[in-house]
Scaffold this motif. Structure first.
Motif, PDB file in Angstrom:
ATOM      1  N   GLN A   1     -14.786 -19.773   5.960  1.00 28.26           N
ATOM      2  CA  GLN A   1     -13.866 -20.870   6.303  1.00 28.26           C
ATOM      3  C   GLN A   1     -13.704 -21.830   5.128  1.00 28.26           C
ATOM      4  O   GLN A   1     -12.605 -22.337   4.870  1.00 28.26           O
ATOM      5  CB  GLN A   1     -14.367 -21.631   7.545  1.00 28.26           C
ATOM      6  CG  GLN A   1     -14.491 -20.787   8.808  1.00 28.26           C
ATOM      7  CD  GLN A   1     -13.176 -20.205   9.296  1.00 28.26           C
ATOM      8  OE1 GLN A   1     -12.104 -20.633   8.894  1.00 28.26           O
ATOM      9  NE2 GLN A   1     -13.256 -19.200  10.159  1.00 28.26           N
TER      10      GLN A   1
ATOM     11  N   CYS B   1     -15.616  -7.962  17.760  1.00 32.51           N
ATOM     12  CA  CYS B   1     -16.574  -9.054  18.025  1.00 32.51           C
ATOM     13  C   CYS B   1     -17.659  -8.585  18.991  1.00 32.51           C
ATOM     14  O   CYS B   1     -18.855  -8.807  18.750  1.00 32.51           O
ATOM     15  CB  CYS B   1     -15.854 -10.272  18.597  1.00 32.51           C
ATOM     16  SG  CYS B   1     -14.927 -11.237  17.385  1.00 32.51           S
TER      17      CYS B   1
ATOM     18  N   SER C   1     -10.098 -15.969   8.459  1.00 30.85           N
ATOM     19  CA  SER C   1     -10.583 -16.736   9.604  1.00 30.85           C
ATOM     20  C   SER C   1     -11.143 -15.803  10.682  1.00 30.85           C
ATOM     21  O   SER C   1     -12.214 -16.054  11.250  1.00 30.85           O
ATOM     22  CB  SER C   1      -9.454 -17.588  10.184  1.00 30.85           C
ATOM     23  OG  SER C   1      -9.900 -18.322  11.306  1.00 30.85           O
TER      24      SER C   1
ATOM     25  N   ASN D   1     -19.528 -17.388   8.512  1.00 35.41           N
ATOM     26  CA  ASN D   1     -18.326 -18.095   8.961  1.00 35.41           C
ATOM     27  C   ASN D   1     -18.096 -19.350   8.128  1.00 35.41           C
ATOM     28  O   ASN D   1     -16.970 -19.640   7.700  1.00 35.41           O
ATOM     29  CB  ASN D   1     -18.442 -18.443  10.442  1.00 35.41           C
ATOM     30  CG  ASN D   1     -17.090 -18.765  11.066  1.00 35.41           C
ATOM     31  OD1 ASN D   1     -16.054 -18.687  10.417  1.00 35.41           O
ATOM     32  ND2 ASN D   1     -17.102 -19.136  12.325  1.00 35.41           N
TER      33      ASN D   1
ATOM     34  N   SER E   1     -19.668 -14.472  12.797  1.00 35.70           N
ATOM     35  CA  SER E   1     -20.425 -15.329  13.715  1.00 35.70           C
ATOM     36  C   SER E   1     -20.936 -14.518  14.901  1.00 35.70           C
ATOM     37  O   SER E   1     -22.056 -14.740  15.388  1.00 35.70           O
ATOM     38  CB  SER E   1     -19.552 -16.488  14.206  1.00 35.70           C
ATOM     39  OG  SER E   1     -19.356 -17.433  13.179  1.00 35.70           O
TER      40      SER E   1
ATOM     41  N   GLY F   1     -14.409 -14.429   9.627  1.00 35.89           N
ATOM     42  CA  GLY F   1     -15.439 -15.446   9.799  1.00 35.89           C
ATOM     43  C   GLY F   1     -15.997 -15.453  11.209  1.00 35.89           C
ATOM     44  O   GLY F   1     -17.214 -15.532  11.420  1.00 35.89           O
ATOM     45  N   TRP F   2     -15.120 -15.352  12.216  1.00 38.05           N
ATOM     46  CA  TRP F   2     -15.572 -15.345  13.608  1.00 38.05           C
ATOM     47  C   TRP F   2     -16.301 -14.054  13.963  1.00 38.05           C
ATOM     48  O   TRP F   2     -17.251 -14.058  14.749  1.00 38.05           O
ATOM     49  CB  TRP F   2     -14.394 -15.583  14.554  1.00 38.05           C
ATOM     50  CG  TRP F   2     -13.901 -16.994  14.489  1.00 38.05           C
ATOM     51  CD1 TRP F   2     -12.696 -17.430  14.030  1.00 38.05           C
ATOM     52  CD2 TRP F   2     -14.629 -18.169  14.881  1.00 38.05           C
ATOM     53  NE1 TRP F   2     -12.616 -18.803  14.102  1.00 38.05           N
ATOM     54  CE2 TRP F   2     -13.788 -19.273  14.627  1.00 38.05           C
ATOM     55  CE3 TRP F   2     -15.899 -18.387  15.411  1.00 38.05           C
ATOM     56  CZ2 TRP F   2     -14.196 -20.586  14.885  1.00 38.05           C
ATOM     57  CZ3 TRP F   2     -16.310 -19.696  15.673  1.00 38.05           C
ATOM     58  CH2 TRP F   2     -15.458 -20.772  15.414  1.00 38.05           C
TER      59      TRP F   2
END
Length: 397
Positions: free
Chosen positions: A364, A109, A52, A360, A59, A55-56
């Protein structure tokens, strides 16, 4: 064999010196971007992030790519492609080296967002440069040469990357990425300075059309975005599938991804030249490419056997060889209707949006529903892309 080799070499004839330099710069740069195919593995194995979280992070990767593509197109129309390319390449090199220092979820990120913001400013500028340095009749083959450089670099990059990971560490990849970006910048400065490079296509529309009001182009962008969402699974969810379900090592995965680039290097230019002389329109060829790529995912529902995995890779490679050169050539041709930076920025943004959504979404889905459901969904997205491309043919007939 001699005749076959001569015919192969002849498919590269007529391309300008500047296009060849641009291809070499792209080759050096792309050979170094070996972090990207291994990014999901690095994040899960070295930094212990969950699917998860990965995935972010992907993004954030995509969001930076979207912003960078928009910004790159705008800056290209204002300052010109050369200045944008130099700034993007050099700064990206520094940022790649610094990225290895990011260890927490938030830091990574932010770090990957900044890397992609600067890195993808290069794409619309490079497309405009390619358009400028290519004769009208050589546009598609010029695009194909750039793709060959990308894929030749990609065939070597992951294989070398797998060796670096197993013999040194993941940190070595960041250094190689950064240094190759800086080397590509130096070559760009010495070879494509506007004072020395030849302009072969300076055509500009006297009454430019906004890309945002060009309905066929917008349909094309939606179709390409869907196709790209499917395609990029080979760089995020697919390596995880190879490792977890097929029990392949990082070195094996690098070789498998490298096979894709090697096959494209060998066969794409002759294939494109043959298809250019066929009766098929660009939209139909792109539709075939999307359908074949979708099939490469659906076939994985049959088995995890390495033979099936190889067939899937071969199908994806064929679909990619058909779809990408003609989509790029379609966008370049259409860009003559308005500001080229705007058109090519939106084309680049279609891939950036795919990065923003696709990684993402795939991760997911794998986390919630498993690989098989994810592959089936990707096959359906590819089918939808093919339908939109068929609509595009009817709109542009």
């Amino acid at each position: 064999m001699k005749v076959l080799f001569k015919n192969y070499i002849d498919t590269f004839g007529g391309l300008s010196k500047e296009v060849w330099w641009l291809a070499l710069i792209t080759l050096i740069n792309r050979a170094g971007t070996m972090v990207i195919p291994f990014l999901s593995l690095y994040l899960t194995t070295s930094l212990d992030f969950s699917f998860s979280q990965v995935g972010w992070i992907m993004s954030a990767f995509g969001l930076g790519s979207v912003a960078g593509s928009f910004l790159g197109g705008k800056l290209t129309d204002v300052f010109g492609y050369y200045k944008v390319m130099v700034f993007s390449l050099f700064t990206t090199g520094l940022l790649f080296i610094a990225l290895q220092l990011m260890k927490t979820f938030t830091e990574f990120c932010v770090g990957i967002f900044l890397v992609m913001l600067v890195a993808d400013m290069f794409r619309p500028a490079m497309f405009v440069a390619l358009n400028t340095y290519s004769k009208i009749e050589n546009k598609t083959r010029s695009v194909t040469l750039i793709r060959l450089a990308i894929n030749l670099g990609f065939s070597a990059g992951p294989a070398v990357g797998g060796i670096i990971i197993t013999t040194i560490s993941y940190a070595g990849l960041f250094w190689v990425d950064g240094i190759t970006c800086i080397l590509a910048t130096i070559l760009l400065i010495f070879t494509l300075n506007p004072k020395k490079a030849r302009i072969l296509d300076s055509e500009v529309s006297e009454s430019p059309v906004s890309a945002y009001k060009d309905k066929p182009f917008l349909i094309f962008l939606i179709a390409i975005t869907l196709f790209a969402i499917v395609f990029i699974q080979y760089f995020s969810t697919m390596p995880l599938f190879y490792k977890e379900k097929a029990n392949l090592t990082e070195f094996d995965i690098g070789l498998l991804l490298g096979l894709n680039g090697f096959l494209i290097f060998l066969f794409e230019m002759p294939l494109i030249k043959w298809l250019e002389n066929s009766r098929y329109r660009f939209s139909i060829l792109m539709m075939f490419g999307a359908a074949i790529t979708g099939l490469s995912f659906v076939i994985l529902l049959v088995s995890y056997w390495i033979g099936i995995i190889l067939v899937g890779m071969l199908l994806m490679t064929l679909g990619e060889m058909i779809a990408f050169p003609f989509s790029n050539a379609f966008a370049m041709k259409r860009s003559k209707r308005g500001k080229q930076g705007q058109y090519m920025a939106l084309y680049a943004v279609s891939f950036s949006v795919a990065h923003l959504v696709g990684h993402n979404l795939g991760l997911q889905m794998v986390n919630q529903f498993g690989f098989n459901t994810t592959w089936l969904f990707m096959g359906l997205l590819a089918a939808l892309s093919a339908v939109l491309l068929l609509m595009l043919k009817k709109m542009t007939d």
